[in-house]
Design an enzyme around this catalytic site. Sequence first.
Site, PDB file in Angstrom:
ATOM      1  N   SER A 114       0.844  -1.191   0.000  1.00 48.81           N
ATOM      2  CA  SER A 114       0.000   0.000   0.000  1.00 48.81           C
ATOM      3  C   SER A 114       0.877   1.238   0.000  1.00 48.81           C
ATOM      4  CB  SER A 114      -0.901   0.007   1.241  1.00 48.81           C
ATOM      5  OG  SER A 114      -1.482   1.280   1.436  1.00 48.81           O
ATOM      6  N   LYS A 115       0.527   2.216  -0.824  1.00 53.18           N
ATOM      7  CA  LYS A 115       1.312   3.455  -0.866  1.00 53.18           C
ATOM      8  C   LYS A 115       1.157   4.249   0.422  1.00 53.18           C
ATOM      9  CE  LYS A 115      -2.288   6.057  -3.335  1.00 53.18           C
ATOM     10  NZ  LYS A 115      -2.611   6.803  -4.571  1.00 53.18           N
ATOM     11  N   ARG A 116       0.141   3.968   1.196  1.00 53.17           N
ATOM     12  CA  ARG A 116      -0.043   4.655   2.471  1.00 53.17           C
ATOM     13  C   ARG A 116       0.850   4.074   3.563  1.00 53.17           C
ATOM     14  NH1 ARG A 116      -5.124   3.768   0.407  1.00 53.17           N
ATOM     15  NH2 ARG A 116      -6.311   5.616  -0.189  1.00 53.17           N
ATOM     16  N   ARG A 117       1.294   2.832   3.360  1.00 55.81           N
ATOM     17  CA  ARG A 117       2.006   2.134   4.432  1.00 55.81           C
ATOM     18  C   ARG A 117       3.406   1.707   4.021  1.00 55.81           C
ATOM     19  NH1 ARG A 117      -1.594  -1.875   5.030  1.00 55.81           N
ATOM     20  NH2 ARG A 117      -0.577  -3.008   3.345  1.00 55.81           N
ATOM     21  N   VAL A 165       6.628   2.104  -2.090  1.00 54.55           N
ATOM     22  CA  VAL A 165       6.163   1.456  -3.332  1.00 54.55           C
ATOM     23  C   VAL A 165       6.489   2.247  -4.597  1.00 54.55           C
ATOM     24  CG1 VAL A 165       4.282   0.246  -2.155  1.00 54.55           C
ATOM     25  CG2 VAL A 165       3.868   2.515  -3.126  1.00 54.55           C
TER      26      VAL A 165
END
Length: 458
Positions: free
Chosen positions: A232-235, A238
């Site tokens: 995930s790009k939030r976590r 990436v």
Amino acid sequence: MAPFVARFSPAPTGYLHVGSARTALFNWLAVRHAGGELKLRVEDTNAALYKPEYLESILQTLDWLGIGFDGEPVFQSQRSTLYAESVDSLVVSGHAYHCDCSQEDVQARTKGNATPGYDGFCRDRGLTAGAVRFLVPDEGTTEFDDVVRGHVSFENAALSDFVIQRGDGTATFFLPNAIDDVDMGITHVIRGEDLINVTPNVLLIREALGVTERPVFAHLPILVNAQRKKLSKRRDDVAVEEFRTRGYLPEAFANYLAVLGWGPPDGVEIRPVAEIVERFDLDHVVKSAAFFDVQKLDHFNGEYIRRLSPEEFTSRAAPWLGEEMATSPAWQRMAPLVQERVVTLAEAPPMVDFLFGEPVIDEAAWEKVMVKGPNAGEILRRARAEYTECVWEAATLHDVTLAIGEALETKLGKAQAPIRLAITGRTVGPPLFESLEVLGREQTLARIDRALERLGAG
């Protein structure tokens, strides 16, 4: 030999995700292995999210990875008339209908239903305006064979009538996907498994438009993190551009991406991309999720750095060093030693910055080595005395320091620690004695003096 034409279809609403890069790479490997063509199709119909700079970044990153395309790119934003005509024909043929339901309307009507999704409310209302939905058959199945997944089947009754054209007249993902694959002569659709659920929608549209041929499907396993959760790009880290900035080599990064879901028959993972092309086969792609392991990526990159010639290493590290450092004789002498120790090119400057200015002391290391460590002051005093007169070469400096340690009943590694910290500001780095030789006697003695002064042991 049957043609092999694949496509990569980025949506330029952000930077290139490692999962998208892996998809692009697998498409490129497959077509190069088969002697086919790889087309670029830009999904830029969402004007609110599309930014030209994102597309430029994606293309530059793909080029950095060595992934090229055949022919001119196709921009979906330039094909809106074709999509609109197809929608009209589907409405006329009875395969689609207009719908004026809002999302809130649908949710209110279907709340508590056993089967989620649109309920077909507008199927028989005879509307002539609003969004357009595809009429999914109530019975039967939509099936296809997948190189990775095997036979895949969807019950049509479980599929909702999906929107193919929004109320503002723009097409949704499904319709351009179906039309463009046909127009571009795509024979193989290689993409992430997260898109497998849209495949029946696309196939239904193709059939409704009278297209009987089907492409070969290969849905690639998702990439997961250490907790086995989808990246995930939030976590997670990436963005491929970030790895490029950190000093990963493109050939190492591409090699690592290639083994995320694909197993070389001979088990050899690190090899030139040209050899991967020779051996790549979609039949060897596995179903299970692939762990994007940064530590393993580091291993790959370190191996590639070690395989560079000294001249190539110094050249490729130059952007991270800056002109002054990269062109200095000191760097030229230290580069082979640094090459053996760094994992990324971005790690090179901290290895040698002490040669180009006063070092910044790692305070935690100072507390551990100088304050709490045994004999730090005495080691520095003796080193200062011996270094003043000895021959200034790495071998002699090694022997002198070894003798100091033996006299204090301290192993060489422990004896080196306060000297390294005084000279470089850190406890790790390139070989100490070669570093001292390059730094020079005058600077070495001056830094030992300053360390002793700070210790109050001068």
